[in-house]
Scaffold this motif. Structure first.
Motif, PDB file in Angstrom:
ATOM      1  N   LEU A  19     -11.057   5.553  -4.257  1.00 54.06           N
ATOM      2  CA  LEU A  19      -9.961   4.619  -4.030  1.00 54.06           C
ATOM      3  C   LEU A  19      -9.756   3.716  -5.237  1.00 54.06           C
ATOM      4  CD1 LEU A  19      -7.942   3.881  -1.828  1.00 54.06           C
ATOM      5  CD2 LEU A  19      -9.549   2.155  -0.998  1.00 54.06           C
ATOM      6  N   LEU A  20     -10.843   3.325  -5.883  1.00 57.58           N
ATOM      7  CA  LEU A  20     -10.734   2.508  -7.095  1.00 57.58           C
ATOM      8  C   LEU A  20     -10.018   3.266  -8.208  1.00 57.58           C
ATOM      9  CD1 LEU A  20     -11.446  -0.094  -8.628  1.00 57.58           C
ATOM     10  CD2 LEU A  20     -13.675   0.914  -9.168  1.00 57.58           C
ATOM     11  N   LEU A  21     -10.355   4.532  -8.384  1.00 55.11           N
ATOM     12  CA  LEU A  21      -9.676   5.343  -9.406  1.00 55.11           C
ATOM     13  C   LEU A  21      -8.192   5.523  -9.076  1.00 55.11           C
ATOM     14  CD1 LEU A  21     -12.386   8.104  -9.998  1.00 55.11           C
ATOM     15  CD2 LEU A  21     -11.807   6.210 -11.510  1.00 55.11           C
ATOM     16  N   GLY A  22      -7.900   5.792  -7.792  1.00 57.15           N
ATOM     17  CA  GLY A  22      -6.513   5.975  -7.393  1.00 57.15           C
ATOM     18  C   GLY A  22      -5.680   4.717  -7.568  1.00 57.15           C
ATOM     19  N   ILE A  23      -6.247   3.564  -7.201  1.00 55.91           N
ATOM     20  CA  ILE A  23      -5.538   2.288  -7.346  1.00 55.91           C
ATOM     21  C   ILE A  23      -5.308   1.981  -8.820  1.00 55.91           C
ATOM     22  CG2 ILE A  23      -5.762  -0.207  -7.042  1.00 55.91           C
ATOM     23  CD1 ILE A  23      -5.039   1.159  -4.488  1.00 55.91           C
ATOM     24  N   ASN A  24      -6.300   2.239  -9.664  1.00 55.83           N
ATOM     25  CA  ASN A  24      -6.152   2.004 -11.106  1.00 55.83           C
ATOM     26  C   ASN A  24      -4.992   2.816 -11.681  1.00 55.83           C
ATOM     27  OD1 ASN A  24      -8.302   0.390 -12.845  1.00 55.83           O
ATOM     28  ND2 ASN A  24      -9.340   1.110 -11.013  1.00 55.83           N
ATOM     29  N   ILE A  25      -4.978   4.103 -11.380  1.00 50.86           N
ATOM     30  CA  ILE A  25      -3.928   4.971 -11.917  1.00 50.86           C
ATOM     31  C   ILE A  25      -2.561   4.542 -11.414  1.00 50.86           C
ATOM     32  CG2 ILE A  25      -3.051   7.344 -11.948  1.00 50.86           C
ATOM     33  CD1 ILE A  25      -5.975   8.277 -11.800  1.00 50.86           C
ATOM     34  N   PHE A  26      -2.464   4.229 -10.127  1.00 53.21           N
ATOM     35  CA  PHE A  26      -1.174   3.869  -9.539  1.00 53.21           C
ATOM     36  C   PHE A  26      -0.649   2.546 -10.089  1.00 53.21           C
ATOM     37  CE2 PHE A  26       1.371   1.715  -6.291  1.00 53.21           C
ATOM     38  CZ  PHE A  26       2.375   2.657  -6.098  1.00 53.21           C
ATOM     39  N   VAL A  27      -1.512   1.549 -10.157  1.00 55.18           N
ATOM     40  CA  VAL A  27      -1.069   0.214 -10.567  1.00 55.18           C
ATOM     41  C   VAL A  27      -0.577   0.211 -12.003  1.00 55.18           C
ATOM     42  CG1 VAL A  27      -1.891  -2.116 -11.077  1.00 55.18           C
ATOM     43  CG2 VAL A  27      -2.420  -1.069  -8.893  1.00 55.18           C
ATOM     44  N   PHE A  28      -1.286   0.897 -12.891  1.00 56.79           N
ATOM     45  CA  PHE A  28      -0.936   0.850 -14.306  1.00 56.79           C
ATOM     46  C   PHE A  28       0.186   1.817 -14.694  1.00 56.79           C
ATOM     47  CE2 PHE A  28      -5.043  -1.272 -14.520  1.00 56.79           C
ATOM     48  CZ  PHE A  28      -4.760  -2.304 -15.403  1.00 56.79           C
ATOM     49  N   THR A  29       0.609   2.658 -13.761  1.00 54.89           N
ATOM     50  CA  THR A  29       1.759   3.525 -14.032  1.00 54.89           C
ATOM     51  C   THR A  29       2.978   3.126 -13.213  1.00 54.89           C
ATOM     52  OG1 THR A  29       0.962   5.105 -12.361  1.00 54.89           O
ATOM     53  CG2 THR A  29       0.349   5.520 -14.649  1.00 54.89           C
ATOM     54  N   ASN A  30       2.813   2.139 -12.345  1.00 55.96           N
ATOM     55  CA  ASN A  30       3.909   1.707 -11.480  1.00 55.96           C
ATOM     56  C   ASN A  30       4.566   0.458 -12.040  1.00 55.96           C
ATOM     57  OD1 ASN A  30       5.419   1.343  -8.882  1.00 55.96           O
ATOM     58  ND2 ASN A  30       4.159  -0.492  -8.815  1.00 55.96           N
ATOM     59  N   SER A  31       5.894   0.427 -11.991  1.00 58.48           N
ATOM     60  CA  SER A  31       6.630  -0.735 -12.483  1.00 58.48           C
ATOM     61  C   SER A  31       7.417  -1.448 -11.394  1.00 58.48           C
ATOM     62  CB  SER A  31       7.600  -0.303 -13.598  1.00 58.48           C
ATOM     63  OG  SER A  31       8.508   0.673 -13.109  1.00 58.48           O
ATOM     64  N   HIS A  32       7.242  -1.030 -10.148  1.00 62.46           N
ATOM     65  CA  HIS A  32       7.960  -1.632  -9.032  1.00 62.46           C
ATOM     66  C   HIS A  32       7.096  -2.711  -8.380  1.00 62.46           C
ATOM     67  CE1 HIS A  32      11.024   1.497  -9.308  1.00 62.46           C
ATOM     68  NE2 HIS A  32      10.046   2.383  -9.396  1.00 62.46           N
ATOM     69  N   VAL A  33       7.637  -3.916  -8.321  1.00 64.49           N
ATOM     70  CA  VAL A  33       6.872  -5.037  -7.768  1.00 64.49           C
ATOM     71  C   VAL A  33       6.630  -4.866  -6.274  1.00 64.49           C
ATOM     72  CG1 VAL A  33       6.829  -7.541  -7.470  1.00 64.49           C
ATOM     73  CG2 VAL A  33       7.811  -6.565  -9.534  1.00 64.49           C
ATOM     74  N   CYS A  34       7.594  -4.324  -5.563  1.00 62.04           N
ATOM     75  CA  CYS A  34       7.449  -4.155  -4.112  1.00 62.04           C
ATOM     76  C   CYS A  34       6.281  -3.213  -3.788  1.00 62.04           C
ATOM     77  CB  CYS A  34       8.742  -3.615  -3.514  1.00 62.04           C
ATOM     78  SG  CYS A  34      10.115  -4.785  -3.583  1.00 62.04           S
ATOM     79  N   ALA A  35       6.192  -2.112  -4.537  1.00 60.29           N
ATOM     80  CA  ALA A  35       5.077  -1.187  -4.320  1.00 60.29           C
ATOM     81  C   ALA A  35       3.748  -1.850  -4.644  1.00 60.29           C
ATOM     82  CB  ALA A  35       5.271   0.069  -5.173  1.00 60.29           C
ATOM     83  N   GLU A  36       3.749  -2.645  -5.701  1.00 61.00           N
ATOM     84  CA  GLU A  36       2.533  -3.370  -6.079  1.00 61.00           C
ATOM     85  C   GLU A  36       2.125  -4.364  -5.002  1.00 61.00           C
ATOM     86  OE1 GLU A  36       2.138  -6.767  -9.181  1.00 61.00           O
ATOM     87  OE2 GLU A  36       2.049  -4.879 -10.301  1.00 61.00           O
ATOM     88  N   MET A  37       3.106  -5.049  -4.419  1.00 54.89           N
ATOM     89  CA  MET A  37       2.818  -6.009  -3.354  1.00 54.89           C
ATOM     90  C   MET A  37       2.252  -5.310  -2.122  1.00 54.89           C
ATOM     91  SD  MET A  37       6.164  -8.487  -3.707  1.00 54.89           S
ATOM     92  CE  MET A  37       5.751  -9.438  -2.256  1.00 54.89           C
ATOM     93  N   LEU A  38       2.782  -4.130  -1.801  1.00 54.81           N
ATOM     94  CA  LEU A  38       2.257  -3.368  -0.665  1.00 54.81           C
ATOM     95  C   LEU A  38       0.809  -2.953  -0.897  1.00 54.81           C
ATOM     96  CD1 LEU A  38       5.315  -1.090   0.243  1.00 54.81           C
ATOM     97  CD2 LEU A  38       4.419  -3.029   1.542  1.00 54.81           C
ATOM     98  N   VAL A  39       0.502  -2.549  -2.129  1.00 56.04           N
ATOM     99  CA  VAL A  39      -0.876  -2.163  -2.453  1.00 56.04           C
ATOM    100  C   VAL A  39      -1.816  -3.348  -2.325  1.00 56.04           C
ATOM    101  CG1 VAL A  39      -2.377  -1.411  -4.335  1.00 56.04           C
ATOM    102  CG2 VAL A  39      -0.228  -0.229  -3.927  1.00 56.04           C
ATOM    103  N   VAL A  40      -1.412  -4.502  -2.856  1.00 56.73           N
ATOM    104  CA  VAL A  40      -2.255  -5.699  -2.773  1.00 56.73           C
ATOM    105  C   VAL A  40      -2.448  -6.117  -1.320  1.00 56.73           C
ATOM    106  CG1 VAL A  40      -2.413  -8.147  -3.368  1.00 56.73           C
ATOM    107  CG2 VAL A  40      -1.639  -6.491  -5.076  1.00 56.73           C
ATOM    108  N   ALA A  41      -1.381  -6.088  -0.519  1.00 61.21           N
ATOM    109  CA  ALA A  41      -1.493  -6.448   0.894  1.00 61.21           C
ATOM    110  C   ALA A  41      -2.439  -5.502   1.634  1.00 61.21           C
ATOM    111  CB  ALA A  41      -0.111  -6.433   1.542  1.00 61.21           C
TER     112      ALA A  41
END
Length: 227
Positions: A19-41
């Motif tokens: 999960l740590l590897l998946g979150i790292n890859i997703f966060v640093f390749t994603n530019s959408h704030v809404c998706a980032e907020m969903l991940v953090v929540a």
């Protein structure tokens, strides 16, 4: 399960790593704030279910503060300040989910079980030993920093610069010593013994582990699709 039980949800160490590897890859390749907020929540909810309440609260407050700086303060600042601080805020915002999940891994997984999980993946010792030392290194430094802070309170040390000097100078001097001591301790426990290791704790995946591993794989697929 191979973890320190704090909350109602217990995860396998391998699930946390994936999960740590998946979150790292997703966060640093994603530019959408809404998706980032969903991940953090989702991460905050996961931490609450795992019983890591302080880290969940700190992560929530930190992320809200970073968003407030980004969208409510920086637009009213001069262009030079906005450009400089914008990079810092975005960097910290990208790092926050990774740091949050890393804190979950460190606080709920003993080193011996983390090493056992990596050994079940048949990773080489050249990877397992440095990772085990690194994971144990930061909590050790934090404990030393707490001891220095307690000593300063007893001696009534005041002033920001004095506190910085009395905390970080000893930490920098003891950093290499701490790393050597951890290396010697792990070597004394037979980490470099080539024979297969055994563990008294039964380590296997449960339904929550399969679900979260699937989520990690989906995040990686989405990250590569959005590239």
């Amino acid at each position: 399960m191979g973890t320190i039980r704090k909350g109602i949800l217990v995860l396998d160490p391998r699930t946390k790593i994936l999960l740590l590897l998946g979150i790292n890859i997703f966060v640093f390749t994603n530019s959408h704030v809404c998706a980032e907020m969903l991940v953090v929540a989702a991460l905050v909810i996961l931490l609450l279910l795992c019983g890591v309440y302080k880290t969940a609260l700190k992560s929530t407050i930190t992320y809200i503060v970073l968003l407030a700086i980004k969208y409510w303060i920086l637009p009213f600042c001069p262009e030079i300040i906005m450009t400089s601080l914008n990079i810092v805020v975005i960097t910290f915002r990208k790092l926050l989910p990774c740091v949050t999940l890393g804190a979950l891994l460190v606080q709920t997984t003993p080193i011996r079980l983390l090493m056992h999980a990596m050994q079940k993946w048949h990773l080489p010792q050249a990877v397992i030993i440095p990772l085990a030392i690194t994971v144990r290194y930061f909590p050790t430094l934090h404990e030393e920093q707490q001891a220095i802070s307690d000593a300063m309170k007893l001696r009534n040390v005041h002033g920001v610069f004095q506190k910085l000097e009395y905390i970080y100078v000893p930490l920098m001097l003891s950093a290499s010593t701490t790393a050597d001591e951890l290396s010697q301790a792990i070597t004394a426990r037979g980490i470099d013994n080539p024979r297969p290791k055994t563990c008294a704790v039964s380590m296997r995946f449960h339904i929550q582990d399969y679900v979260l591993c699937f989520v990690a794989i989906v995040l990686v697929i989405i990250a590569f699709v959005l590239l």
